[in-house]
Design a protein around this motif. Structure first.
Motif, PDB file in Angstrom:
ATOM      1  N   ALA A 490       0.823  -1.210   0.000  1.00  0.00           N
ATOM      2  CA  ALA A 490       0.000   0.000   0.000  1.00  0.00           C
ATOM      3  C   ALA A 490       0.854   1.255   0.000  1.00  0.00           C
ATOM      4  N   MET A 491       1.937   1.278   0.780  1.00  0.00           N
ATOM      5  CA  MET A 491       2.811   2.452   0.811  1.00  0.00           C
ATOM      6  C   MET A 491       3.516   2.651  -0.538  1.00  0.00           C
ATOM      7  N   ALA A 492       3.933   1.563  -1.146  1.00  0.00           N
ATOM      8  CA  ALA A 492       4.570   1.671  -2.468  1.00  0.00           C
ATOM      9  C   ALA A 492       3.588   2.208  -3.495  1.00  0.00           C
ATOM     10  N   ARG A 493       2.339   1.729  -3.414  1.00  0.00           N
ATOM     11  CA  ARG A 493       1.317   2.188  -4.354  1.00  0.00           C
ATOM     12  C   ARG A 493       1.008   3.669  -4.122  1.00  0.00           C
ATOM     13  N   LEU A 494       0.917   4.074  -2.842  1.00  0.00           N
ATOM     14  CA  LEU A 494       0.644   5.481  -2.556  1.00  0.00           C
ATOM     15  C   LEU A 494       1.799   6.376  -3.001  1.00  0.00           C
ATOM     16  N   SER A 495       3.026   5.888  -2.861  1.00  0.00           N
ATOM     17  CA  SER A 495       4.171   6.653  -3.334  1.00  0.00           C
ATOM     18  C   SER A 495       4.072   6.893  -4.831  1.00  0.00           C
ATOM     19  N   LYS A 496       3.583   5.872  -5.534  1.00  0.00           N
ATOM     20  CA  LYS A 496       3.459   5.997  -6.981  1.00  0.00           C
ATOM     21  C   LYS A 496       2.282   6.868  -7.375  1.00  0.00           C
ATOM     22  N   THR A 497       1.125   6.641  -6.746  1.00  0.00           N
ATOM     23  CA  THR A 497      -0.080   7.377  -7.149  1.00  0.00           C
ATOM     24  C   THR A 497      -0.030   8.845  -6.718  1.00  0.00           C
ATOM     25  N   THR A 498       0.721   9.156  -5.642  1.00  0.00           N
ATOM     26  CA  THR A 498       0.874  10.560  -5.232  1.00  0.00           C
ATOM     27  C   THR A 498       2.140  11.179  -5.819  1.00  0.00           C
ATOM     28  N   ARG A 499       2.811  10.413  -6.641  1.00  0.00           N
ATOM     29  CA  ARG A 499       3.996  10.855  -7.378  1.00  0.00           C
ATOM     30  C   ARG A 499       5.089  11.364  -6.450  1.00  0.00           C
ATOM     31  N   GLY A 500       5.397  10.577  -5.435  1.00  0.00           N
ATOM     32  CA  GLY A 500       6.550  10.843  -4.590  1.00  0.00           C
ATOM     33  C   GLY A 500       6.269  11.642  -3.345  1.00  0.00           C
ATOM     34  N   HIS A 501       5.004  11.971  -3.073  1.00  0.00           N
ATOM     35  CA  HIS A 501       4.686  12.753  -1.878  1.00  0.00           C
ATOM     36  C   HIS A 501       4.479  11.863  -0.658  1.00  0.00           C
ATOM     37  N   VAL A 502       4.677  10.580  -0.825  1.00  0.00           N
ATOM     38  CA  VAL A 502       4.719   9.622   0.284  1.00  0.00           C
ATOM     39  C   VAL A 502       5.992   8.802   0.111  1.00  0.00           C
ATOM     40  N   GLN A 503       6.758   8.655   1.192  1.00  0.00           N
ATOM     41  CA  GLN A 503       7.952   7.818   1.127  1.00  0.00           C
ATOM     42  C   GLN A 503       7.981   6.893   2.338  1.00  0.00           C
ATOM     43  N   HIS A 504       8.339   5.634   2.090  1.00  0.00           N
ATOM     44  CA  HIS A 504       8.348   4.611   3.136  1.00  0.00           C
ATOM     45  C   HIS A 504       9.752   4.016   3.226  1.00  0.00           C
ATOM     46  N   ARG A 505      10.298   3.959   4.436  1.00  0.00           N
ATOM     47  CA  ARG A 505      11.587   3.310   4.679  1.00  0.00           C
ATOM     48  C   ARG A 505      11.403   2.296   5.819  1.00  0.00           C
ATOM     49  N   THR A 506      12.185   1.228   5.786  1.00  0.00           N
ATOM     50  CA  THR A 506      12.179   0.256   6.877  1.00  0.00           C
ATOM     51  C   THR A 506      13.534   0.267   7.570  1.00  0.00           C
ATOM     52  N   VAL A 507      13.505   0.030   8.867  1.00  0.00           N
ATOM     53  CA  VAL A 507      14.709  -0.087   9.688  1.00  0.00           C
ATOM     54  C   VAL A 507      14.637  -1.419  10.401  1.00  0.00           C
ATOM     55  N   GLN A 508      15.678  -2.225  10.303  1.00  0.00           N
ATOM     56  CA  GLN A 508      15.638  -3.518  10.964  1.00  0.00           C
ATOM     57  C   GLN A 508      17.028  -3.953  11.435  1.00  0.00           C
ATOM     58  N   PHE A 509      17.005  -4.850  12.403  1.00  0.00           N
ATOM     59  CA  PHE A 509      18.229  -5.481  12.907  1.00  0.00           C
ATOM     60  C   PHE A 509      17.824  -6.755  13.653  1.00  0.00           C
ATOM     61  N   GLY A 510      18.775  -7.621  13.936  1.00  0.00           N
ATOM     62  CA  GLY A 510      18.491  -8.883  14.594  1.00  0.00           C
ATOM     63  C   GLY A 510      18.367  -8.746  16.103  1.00  0.00           C
ATOM     64  N   HIS A 511      17.661  -9.702  16.707  1.00  0.00           N
ATOM     65  CA  HIS A 511      17.450  -9.733  18.164  1.00  0.00           C
ATOM     66  C   HIS A 511      17.644 -11.182  18.609  1.00  0.00           C
ATOM     67  N   HIS A 512      18.723 -11.434  19.383  1.00  0.00           N
ATOM     68  CA  HIS A 512      19.010 -12.815  19.781  1.00  0.00           C
ATOM     69  C   HIS A 512      18.971 -12.978  21.299  1.00  0.00           C
TER      70      HIS A 512
END
Length: 512
Positions: A490-512
């Motif tokens: 949905a975020m990727a689609r909104l980024s496309k349909t709003t022509r870049g006025h929405v941007q989504h980034r993910t942050v991740q790391f491991g947990h042991h």
């Protein structure tokens, strides 16, 4: 066999539902069954029935029957091959374990009123072709017939399957081989693409296949968003997709919507150039479920189209779809090309012992890569730098992949961040309370956070509408309705349909 020559009078009385022996081969003149008919009756049909029901690659596999010329599917079929195909179809259509797909000639749209009225047997994906190759050997003065199975996925003939005939041919059989015509059963496939004068038939073909895919969705009222792709394209393509929309809108279970956020499914259409010299193009249409971004089973529907130089020169410019303040689709003529988020990462303290101090960041911070891992009890924070003025939203996901809204939240879980609007170049360290850190519990796995930046009011309204079902972290719940894949799609689609006025980034790391 149901219609060898000895039974010919009975067949003339009963008639065929497909093509009769008389219609293809001409009058029998009361002659006895030919050698070819006896071969088909005693060898070919028993072999096909047995192998299609037992062969490990063929049992239960959907297949079609086509005319072949050597290793290639032929766009034309002669009368003898057509008769053989009709007889094989007649015998195999009720055989146990045999999954024959009969592909009817493409016909104009029949205006069915309900998805339940559709006959979808021909819309099933076919991975195997039974090829019939008939030819006359002038040197040997013999008729040669080969029936083999082609694996379309591997592009190779299937071993352990096939029958061959060599022998005399009757006058009727020779005459039948002399006449060939376009095999309209192949229309829309690569050997016989739609022509530029067949936009109505192409739209009918696509609508039939799409309707059968839509029938898989369990909904009494299906909301469909079906935009024409943005950009410059042949006018014929845009016209065809407009006709497809009209066809789909005739079903009482289907409502076409101009708002992608309100849709149950979204049609995504692309046109690919396959052969420039011949003007061959391929149309692909995906049916994506809005809730999780998955493609409906049965894969995409596709068709081949041959465009002339004049067709390619006659183009239209279709503006992309964006979201208006009311939530309805609208068009815009400008792009947002700059990133909204300059950087986003997770950071931890220089020493784990500092997690329990009042100044955990006194020795600086260590940035975590996605491949890094922290043990339970460690502390960390999110570090975000904006490239443009924007509003921020932050979401987390638990070990089960369920989504939770972290910011904005009812209890300021990440600190008092005001309205959530931040300036370009501003570096954020979240949370901004609890000494600016988060502590890992004992649930190991992958820690993953979603950062969404929005710099336009109408785009922000669309994002809020799309994420309104994700629970607030302060309520102690997590969404079992919103999947991570669906959210990211949905975020990727909104980024496309709003022509870049929405941007989504993910942050991740491991947990042991």
């Amino acid at each position: 066999m149901k219609c060898i020559t000895q039974q010919f009078k009975k067949c003339l009385v009963a008639g065929f539902s497909l093509v009769s022996l008389a219609g293809i081969l001409g009058p029998a003149n009361a002659e006895a069954a030919t050698r070819l008919e006896r071969w088909m009756d005693k060898e070919l049909i028993p072999h096909l029935t047995e192998r299609l029901g037992e062969h490990p690659r063929l049992k239960g596999e959907a297949f079609s029957i086509v005319a072949m010329q050597g290793d290639n599917t032929s766009p034309e079929i002669d009368g003898l091959s057509e008769w053989l195909r009709e007889e094989i179809h007649e015998e195999l259509q009720s055989a146990p374990g045999v999954n024959l797909v009969w592909r009817p000639t493409v016909a104009p749209w029949k205006h069915p009123r309900s998805l339940a009225d559709l006959n979808c047997s021909a819309s099933r994906g076919v991975n195997v072709q039974i090829g019939i190759d008939t030819r006359w050997d002038d040197v040997a003065n013999k008729l040669k017939v080969s029936v083999r199975a082609l694996d379309l996925e591997e592009g190779a003939w299937i071993s352990g399957f096939g029958e061959r005939y060599e022998g005399r041919a009757s006058k009727r059989e020779r005459n039948a081989m002399a006449g060939a015509r376009l095999d309209e059963h192949l229309r829309g496939l690569k050997p016989l693409p739609f022509s530029s004068t067949q936009a109505d038939l192409l739209a009918s073909y696509l609508a039939q296949n799409l309707s059968c895919l839509l029938r898989q969705v369990d909904s009494d009222q299906l909301r469909v968003f079906a935009p024409v792709p943005a950009g410059e394209m042949p006018r014929l393509f845009a016209t065809t997709m407009g006709i497809v929309d009209n066809y789909l809108g005739q079903f009482r279970e289907v409502t076409l919507t101009a708002d992608p956020l309100d849709a149950d499914v979204v049609l995504q259409t692309e046109l690919f150039k396959i052969d420039s010299a011949r003007g061959i193009h391929q149309i692909w249409v995906d049916v994506k479920q809005q809730n999780d971004g998955s493609t409906l089973s049965g894969s995409q529907t596709q068709a081949y189209l041959q465009l002339t130089a004049e067709d390619l020169a006659d183009t239209v410019q279709v503006e992309p779809v964006s979201i208006s303040a009311s939530g309805a689709a609208a068009t815009t003529s400008w792009d947002k090309t700059e990133d909204l988020i300059q950087a986003a990462s997770a950071v931890t303290v220089a020493s784990r012992s500092l997690c329990r101090s009042n100044t955990p960041w006194m020795l600086g911070q260590v940035e975590l890569a996605p491949t890094d891992s922290l043990p339970s009890g460690s502390c960390f924070a999110l570090k975000i730098t904006l490239a443009q003025d924007a509003n921020l939203l932050v979401f987390g996901q638990n070990a089960d992949g369920q989504m939770t809204r972290l910011f904005p939240s009812q209890c300021d879980a990440l600190g008092d961040l005001g309205s959530g609007f931040f300036m370009a170049g501003q570096q954020l360290h979240l949370p901004q309370n609890n000494n600016g850190l988060l502590v890992l519990d004992n649930t190991t796995g992958t820690e993953r956070y979603h950062i969404v930046a929005v710099d336009d009011e109408t785009a922000a309204a669309a994002v809020n509408k799309r994420t309104s079902g994700i629970p607030d972290v302060c309520s102690g719940g997590a969404s079992d309705r919103e999947t991570v894949k669906g959210f990211e799609t949905a975020m990727a689609r909104l980024s496309k349909t709003t022509r870049g006025h929405v941007q989504h980034r993910t942050v991740q790391f491991g947990h042991h």
